[in-house]
Design an enzyme around this catalytic site. Structure first.
Site, PDB file in Angstrom:
ATOM      1  N   HIS A 256       0.816  -1.215   0.000  1.00 52.25           N
ATOM      2  CA  HIS A 256       0.000   0.000   0.000  1.00 52.25           C
ATOM      3  C   HIS A 256       0.851   1.267   0.000  1.00 52.25           C
ATOM      4  CE1 HIS A 256       0.407   0.796   4.404  1.00 52.25           C
ATOM      5  NE2 HIS A 256       0.346  -0.514   4.541  1.00 52.25           N
TER       6      HIS A 256
ATOM      7  N   ASP B 188      -0.167   4.406   1.373  1.00 49.05           N
ATOM      8  CA  ASP B 188      -0.383   5.375   2.445  1.00 49.05           C
ATOM      9  C   ASP B 188       0.377   5.002   3.710  1.00 49.05           C
ATOM     10  OD1 ASP B 188      -2.164   3.150   2.635  1.00 49.05           O
ATOM     11  OD2 ASP B 188      -3.388   4.235   4.087  1.00 49.05           O
TER      12      ASP B 188
ATOM     13  N   ASP C  43       6.515   0.297   6.573  1.00 50.95           N
ATOM     14  CA  ASP C  43       5.081   0.105   6.396  1.00 50.95           C
ATOM     15  C   ASP C  43       4.476   1.239   5.584  1.00 50.95           C
ATOM     16  OD1 ASP C  43       2.465  -0.724   6.690  1.00 50.95           O
ATOM     17  OD2 ASP C  43       2.282  -0.075   8.777  1.00 50.95           O
TER      18      ASP C  43
ATOM     19  N   GLU D 243      -5.053   1.877   2.974  1.00 47.01           N
ATOM     20  CA  GLU D 243      -5.043   0.667   3.808  1.00 47.01           C
ATOM     21  C   GLU D 243      -5.126   0.993   5.282  1.00 47.01           C
ATOM     22  OE1 GLU D 243      -3.104  -2.539   6.252  1.00 47.01           O
ATOM     23  OE2 GLU D 243      -2.506  -0.446   5.950  1.00 47.01           O
ATOM     24  N   GLU D 244      -4.500   2.094   5.687  1.00 46.10           N
ATOM     25  CA  GLU D 244      -4.401   2.420   7.107  1.00 46.10           C
ATOM     26  C   GLU D 244      -5.718   2.902   7.716  1.00 46.10           C
ATOM     27  OE1 GLU D 244      -1.998   1.574   8.777  1.00 46.10           O
ATOM     28  OE2 GLU D 244      -0.153   1.611   7.611  1.00 46.10           O
TER      29      GLU D 244
ATOM     30  N   ASP E  25       0.968 -10.252   0.489  1.00 46.31           N
ATOM     31  CA  ASP E  25       0.880  -8.881   0.984  1.00 46.31           C
ATOM     32  C   ASP E  25       1.833  -8.729   2.170  1.00 46.31           C
ATOM     33  OD1 ASP E  25       0.047  -6.254   1.213  1.00 46.31           O
ATOM     34  OD2 ASP E  25      -1.959  -6.715   1.970  1.00 46.31           O
TER      35      ASP E  25
ATOM     36  N   HIS F  46       4.721   2.100  12.905  1.00 45.98           N
ATOM     37  CA  HIS F  46       3.659   2.987  13.397  1.00 45.98           C
ATOM     38  C   HIS F  46       4.143   3.821  14.580  1.00 45.98           C
ATOM     39  CE1 HIS F  46      -0.281   1.141  11.611  1.00 45.98           C
ATOM     40  NE2 HIS F  46       0.715   1.129  10.731  1.00 45.98           N
TER      41      HIS F  46
END
Length: 491
Positions: free
Chosen positions: A126, A128, A161, A195-196, A221, A463
């Site tokens: 992804h 984002d 990520d 996605e987030e 993924d 994160h």
């Protein structure tokens, strides 16, 4: 001989019999999902310019494709800039792949294979990233969106990520196209843009592929990684998630009369809510030694202590022990049951005002074998006759099905992961959520794995503050994806 002696002899006999069964099962125990890498013809590694790939990743980090809970805070122009950069930076990949944009900014790339009878492979990453916590910017070694390459690493939000995967996938595909590789099996790259937060892009991509009748051999993924210091083996382990938990958030609302805090009733909305939240949290789902979490321990048992191997070989006797050992950490416990996490509270807007309603948000990660209906039923049973209302924030995402550990897709991924990491490979349960959860209609087998090596402690930066990825890991990921495409799509 008296009855006491006979009873004692019988007990001794039973103990010896059980001991014999345990010993035989331990001696003959074979890890599930074990793959003989020598039996899988893997593509050779091509030269990789890890330094250049790291520079490219640093550039991608600078695009602030931050997904916020409120989409009005997003900056759509940043996604446009990222898309333009991808086309400029990877011209050969764009020469051989058809590019489509769905749901605003989600990307679907198709590299057609020469044999249309072969099921395609789907690779995902992804675009984002999550926001940086306001006020924490000064805690970063380098500013979170500067994409600095220093001290052997790429620093910045999304470096792992999931722009790390996105960029290294493009590096691999561009390199293969430049080298003249032509796939027999179609390769599809899906890159969601949200996605987030919402997953609208991945859902739209899945709907597009389903409408075209696509049934993939497998989907890969983000998800698990090569853990350098796994607590079971005390060494390196490559974990490939064969399933991921469902996701649901429940609101618990306690209606109340409200009024002035100087004359409170015996029971306020806040006290009612507190009782309800505690009742729900104090009735957790039981932990069970089954599913992907149990499969992981069984797969790693031959590489661990004799005690763990014995227990894994004889779960009929030792499953309570295995549950107890696994549940010693929150991450381990999460592998074995549906988790309940109260996360947010709302009451009165002012300290001296009784709320007219008080609300709590409880986040659930639903294990395979459970469902959102089970969650709701358990919550209702826990609160009993307390005057509260229970409702979903949005329609829950149910847990994924468990993917095969005997399919060609698994064998290829496991063999390659083992060959690249020089470590045991084990299935696992992904306790977080990914865009791949929307791909069920187009693939029976969905796997979640990023081919980078991290310590358990290093995973906390995802994160969090100071997210970064080593240049060595960047090179490792490019090489893995290159070999995966050549192996899976070249035959």
């Amino acid at each position: 001989m008296g009855w006491k002696s006979k009873t004692a002899l019988t007990a001794v006999g039973l103990v010896l019999a059980v001991g014999a069964v345990v010993a035989v099962r331990t001696a003959t125990f074979k890890a599930p999902a074990a793959v003989d890498t020598a039996s899988i013809p893997l593509a050779s590694a091509r030269p990789v310019d890890a330094k250049l790939a790291a520079e490219h990743l640093g550039q991608a980090v600078r695009f602030q494709t931050v997904s916020h809970q409120d989409p009005a805070e997003d900056q759509p122009a940043e996604w446009d800039r990222l898309h333009a950069w991808l086309q400029t930076t990877y011209p050969d990949a764009h020469r051989v792949m058809a590019r489509e944009v769905v749901a605003g900014h989600a990307l679907v790339y198709t590299w057609k294979g020469t044999d249309p009878t072969l099921a395609p492979i789907v690779l995902m990453a992804h675009q984002d990233v999550v926001p940086v916590t306001p006020g924490s910017e000064g805690l970063w070694t380098h500013p979170p969106f500067d994409g600095v390459v220093a001290d052997g690493a790429v620093w910045g939000r999304g470096s792992i990520d999931d722009k790390g995967s996105l960029v290294t996938l493009f590096e691999a595909l561009d390199g293969l196209a430049k080298a003249g590789f032509v796939p027999k099996r179609t390769v599809i790259l899906v890159s969601g843009h949200d996605e987030e937060v919402r997953g609208v892009g991945a859902r739209a991509a899945a709907a597009l592929l389903k409408a075209r009748g696509v049934k993939a051999q497998f989907v890969l993924d983000e998800g698990m990684v090569v853990v350098e210091d796994h607590p079971v083996t005390k060494g390196k382990v490559a974990l490939i998630a064969t399933a991921e938990k469902g996701y649901a958030t429940l609101t618990v609302t306690a209606p109340a009369v409200g009024g002035h805090s100087s004359a409170p009733p015996p029971q306020t909305g806040v006290t009612t809510l507190a009782k309800a939240v505690l009742a729900i949290a104090d009735h957790p789902f039981p932990m069970k030694f089954d599913g992907p979490g149990a499969d992981m321990l069984k797969a790693l048992a031959p590489h661990s202590s004799t005690t763990i191997k014995m227990a894994a070989a004889n779960t009929w006797l030792f499953s309570p022990l295995l549950v107890g050992q696994t549940a010693k950490t929150p991450a381990g416990a999460a592998m074995l049951h549906t988790t309940i996490a109260p996360t947010m509270l709302k009451g009165s807007p002012k300290e001296n005002v009784l709320p007219q309603d008080a609300t709590a948000w409880i986040n659930y990660r639903i294990a395979p074998g459970d469902s959102s209906a089970d969650v709701m039923a358990r919550a209702k049973g826990a609160v009993g006759d307390l005057p509260v209302k229970l409702a979903w924030v949005k329609t829950p995402d149910e847990p994924s099905k468990v993917s095969s550990m005997s399919s060609d897709g698994w064998k290829t991924l496991a063999a390659l992961a083992g060959d690249e990491s020089r470590a045991p490979v084990a299935p696992a349960l992904m306790t977080a959520a990914s865009d791949s959860r929307y791909m069920g209609p187009i693939a029976d087998d969905i796997y979640r794995f990023q081919p980078l090596v991290l310590t358990v402690d290093a995973t906390k930066m995802i994160h969090g503050t100071d997210e970064h990825i080593s240049v060595e890991n960047v090179g490792r990921m490019v090489r893995f994806y290159q070999r995966l495409v050549e192996t899976a799509a070249g035959k």
